[in-house]
Design an enzyme around this catalytic site. Structure first.
Site, short mmCIF file in Angstrom:
data_model
loop_
_atom_site.label_atom_id
_atom_site.label_comp_id
_atom_site.label_asym_id
_atom_site.label_seq_id
_atom_site.Cartn_x
_atom_site.Cartn_y
_atom_site.Cartn_z
CD GLN A 30 -21.71 7.48 2.65
OE1 GLN A 30 -22.21 6.82 1.75
NE2 GLN A 30 -22.40 8.33 3.36
NE ARG A 76 -2.60 -6.43 2.18
CZ ARG A 76 -3.60 -5.59 2.37
NH1 ARG A 76 -3.76 -5.03 3.55
NH2 ARG A 76 -4.46 -5.32 1.41
CG HIS A 110 -2.85 4.33 1.19
ND1 HIS A 110 -3.98 3.55 1.08
CD2 HIS A 110 -2.24 3.93 2.32
CE1 HIS A 110 -4.04 2.73 2.11
NE2 HIS A 110 -2.99 2.93 2.87
CD GLU A 147 -2.40 -2.00 0.55
OE1 GLU A 147 -1.71 -2.97 0.15
OE2 GLU A 147 -3.54 -1.76 0.13
CE1 TYR A 180 0.56 3.70 5.36
CE2 TYR A 180 -0.30 1.57 4.71
CZ TYR A 180 -0.50 2.86 5.18
OH TYR A 180 -1.78 3.30 5.45
FE1 SF4 Z 1 -17.38 0.58 5.44
FE2 SF4 Z 1 -19.72 -0.39 6.27
FE3 SF4 Z 1 -19.60 1.05 4.00
FE4 SF4 Z 1 -18.60 -1.45 4.17
S1 SF4 Z 1 -20.74 -0.84 4.34
S2 SF4 Z 1 -17.59 0.31 3.26
S3 SF4 Z 1 -17.77 -1.46 6.23
S4 SF4 Z 1 -19.14 1.77 6.05
#
Ligand code: SF4
Ligand code: NAP
Length: 677
Positions: free
Chosen positions: A343, A218, A256, A168, A170
């Site tokens: 979100q 990873r 990222h 990613e 890092y």
């Molecule tokens: Fe994140 Fe929940 Fe949306 Fe999945 S459904 S991306 S876990 S907020």
């Protein structure tokens, strides 16, 4: 092997010194609890629920091996034995729940969000204002020691292993690639030198913990940035890692700073398992594949094909802690699926807020948000079957309340029902299936096509009413707004309209972007066609080009229409979009050559089209149709009447506040109310 439809996913994996009970790993995810006061007790509850839910192995969020490697000045670090106590709370809880857990060791390098960052060379990351200092030879050696110390302390704290974060973008990744490593000493130049840090860290760590301790590495198999590794280099490193004593290799996809989406909802499911499948031909140790795996069917298919030995899911474990157990009971339709919206999880982490989940507000709130059986069961009417109304009904029924859900339309789902028609938001279809089936499982009375009035509610004798009637589109005051060429976004997404070739979209919030994607899509959504999606984003599947992208042309999709998107503000478009996904929507519209016009004044609409004023000049956009995406207003006419009739009313979701019409807020508000009503 069991006869379950998920027999591959549920089969154990013998690592020699220990056995994982199935092939599902809960991938690393920072939650923000790591830095909260008393956060480790909450983390323990969070992970213990997932262990209870049957997951084979958990990997924690990234913990730094030293101060400079922290993600932020107050980021979590494990370097001293006195720090092991709080980790023990987590490992004990997971073990008691029958699970296994590894600590992820993450040195952020130039992604550290503080002025003390270091990297292979002093090259600033495009996504971080802080410029790193080039590490001295002494610092490199100390960092190798710090990794091994953290590994040792993880063992002392009761972890079953560690994951060394080498992907990613890092620190370890920064040493591996020419993009960020311009050193001339034994840590830079040839690939042998560039991979030295990764191998020295693994060797030193293995030496400290002995053979019977899981070390996952990873490995960035597809960097998706110019100047990244090519496939030959990735394979050389994988083989060396195997010799150096790694137990399992996990797949890393994309830095990222990459400008190709890797986990957003518009990325096809299992879009990158082909990368791990390529590596399966090269090494013999177990491989984990990742990215956009969110149902047991997808996981099973990958494992059955032999693309990987294990599947990693991070966000789906936030959405449903019982994912594995439900699959094992052959109840996959009762899994609350992750819609990959970011979100409440990554967007929160990005804003240094505690992570949670849009579809499961209990995630990371296991000790605070619970739905205990009520001793005062009430007869509740829920008016409005959108996400707020459905969620409230489910949680309230779990507590023993007698719930009736009324929906004026013929279908449940509210705004999700519209969103599911937007290309790239196909996940909403399965999410809706889950919510609807959960209503059935909870025996909730659902009345569709059932418009409620104050009188009808009064006559039915409900104790309390929850008003979840959502929103209606805000209609701006423009001369000619009632012209037949004008539609609102709900009419368009419902398919009630026939749109012409030239369309003006008024408003450039999330809905304006959705409408532009909906109207420009030609043919099949690329989210359900991996081949087209890979071409659109210019990914070289041979990975002969560095990072899989260097010099690879993107194939812009043809646009079905000519679209003008307008906003009154004289500001950059898309500023209100979410931090981790806004750039994807902006890129999508650029590819589809949407003409964006900011700083406009709407003058009038007539048969000629849309008249606007732009920089003081009058301009007529000769469009066939105009779509209104200028925000929403709460729909809550019943509220006053019910209150006047002496009925206790609770407003939730868009009916309460339309300002940031938002399923995340609506579902959390519904859950919070259901927990106390
Ligand atoms: Fe994140 Fe929940 Fe949306 Fe999945 S459904 S991306 S876990 S907020
Ligand atoms: P929004 O984000 O508030 O955007 C409304 C747009 O309409 C703005 O561009 C605004 O720009 C314009 N506008 C506002 N009042 C107006 C008026 N009176 N006359 C003319 N133009 C006006 O609303 P939305 O697009 O409906 O989105 C609502 C919420 O849905 C968002 O906050 C988001 O949470 C969610 N959502 C997000 C996404 C996503 O991120 N992809 C997708 C869908 C929904 P000007 O004032 O500059 O003209």
């Amino acid at each position: 092997m069991s006869t379950s439809p998920y027999s591959h996913m549920l089969s154990p994996l013998d690592l020699g010194f220990t056995t994982l009970k199935n092939r599902v790993i809960m991938g690393s995810m920072h939650t923000g609890l790591e830095e909260e006061k008393g956060g480790f007790e909450k983390l323990a509850a969070f992970y213990a629920e997932r262990a209870h839910g049957g997951v084979g192995l958990i990997v924690t969020g990234g913990i730094a091996p030293n101060f400079r490697g922290r993600i932020s000045p107050h980021g979590s670090q494990l370097s001293f034995s006195w720090q092991t106590g709080k980790h023990k709370i987590v490992t004990d809880a997971v073990h008691q729940a029958g699970g296994k857990i590894c600590l992820q060791i993450l040195h952020t390098g130039r992604y550290a969000y503080h002025p003390f960052s270091v990297s292979a060379s002093n090259i600033k990351a495009p996504i971080n204002p802080f410029k790193p200092r080039q590490m001295s030879e002494r610092q490199i050696k100390k960092t190798i020691k710090d990794f091994s110390t953290t590994c040792y302390l993880a063992q002392k704290a009761g972890y079953d292993g560690v994951e060394i974060m080498g992907s990613e973008g890092y620190l370890i990744n920064q040493f591996l690639c020419q993009r960020t490593n311009k050193r001339q000493d034994k840590w830079g130049g040839s690939y042998e030198n560039r991979m030295r840090l990764a191998l020295e860290i693994v060797k030193a760590s293995r030496k400290k913990v002995g053979t019977d301790f899981i070390i996952i590495f990873r490995l960035s198999m597809l960097d998706l940035v110019e100047g990244g590794s090519n496939w030959d280099e990735v394979v050389i490193l994988a083989k060396e890692l195997e010799l150096a004593g790694v137990t399992i290799i996990n797949t890393g996809i994309g830095w990222h700073e990459a400008r190709i989406p890797t986990i957003a909802t518009s990325v096809p499911r299992a879009a990158f398992s082909w990368v791990t499948a390529k590596m399966k031909k090269e090494v013999s140790l177990p491989l984990i594949t990742t990215n956009r795996i969110n149902t047991p069917e997808v996981a099973e298919e990958i494992l059955k094909r032999g693309d990987a030995d294990m599947v990693s899911m991070a966000r789906p474990m936030l959405a449903d802690a019982d994912f594995v157990n439900k699959a094992a009971r052959n109840e996959a339709d009762s899994i609350n699926i992750c819609i990959a919206c970011n979100q409440a999880c990554l967007d929160h982490v990005f804003k240094q807020k505690r992570a949670s989940c849009l579809v499961n507000p209990r995630a990371c709130y296991e000790t605070e948000l619970n739905f205990e059986s009520t001793i005062n069961a009430k007869k509740l009417a829920v008016i409005g079957g959108g996400m707020a109304g459905m969620s409230f009904s489910i949680y309230a029924a779990q507590r023993g309340h007698d719930v009736t859900l009324f929906e004026a339309n013929s279908e449940l789902g509210g705004q999700f029902n519209l969103a599911k028609n937007v290309p790239g938001k196909e996940e909403f279809i399965d999410s809706l299936k889950y919510f609807r089936s959960e209503l059935i499982r909870q025996n909730i009375k659902v009345e569709l096509n059932s418009y409620q009035s104050v009188d009808s509610i009064k006559q039915s004798g409900f104790d309390e009413v929850v008003l979840a009637t959502g929103v209606v589109p805000r209609i701006p005051e423009i001369e000619g707004i009632d012209h037949p060429m004008v539609f609102n976004y709900q009419q368009v997404l419902r398919g009630d309209t026939k749109m012409g070739q030239r369309v003006a979209v008024l408003g450039a919030g999330g809905i304006g972007y959705d409408i532009c994607e909906f109207l420009t899509e030609k043919g099949q959504s690329h989210t359900v066609n991996l081949e087209l999606w890979i071409k659109e984003w210019g990914i070289d599947t041979t990975i002969e080009h560095r990072g899989g992208v260097d010099g690879v042309q993107q194939e812009n999709p043809a646009s079905a229409r000519q679209i003008f998107m307008l906003q009154r503000k004289d500001a950059r478009f898309g500023r209100s979009l979410q931090p981790t996904t806004g750039w994807i929507h902006r890129a999508a519209l650029k590819k589809r050559t949407v003409d964006m016009i900011a700083g406009v004044e709407y003058i009038k609409i007539d048969d000629q089209g849309l008249h606007i004023s732009e920089d003081g000049q009058i301009r007529i956009l000769a469009v066939d149709n105009i779509v209104i995406c200028t925000g929403q207003q709460s729909q809550k006419e019943l509220n006053d009447g019910l209150e006047q009739a002496g009925i206790k009313v609770h407003l939730i979701g868009g009916a309460d506040y339309a300002g940031e019409l938002d399923a995340k807020r609506a579902i959390r508000q519904a859950a919070n109310l259901a927990a106390i009503i």
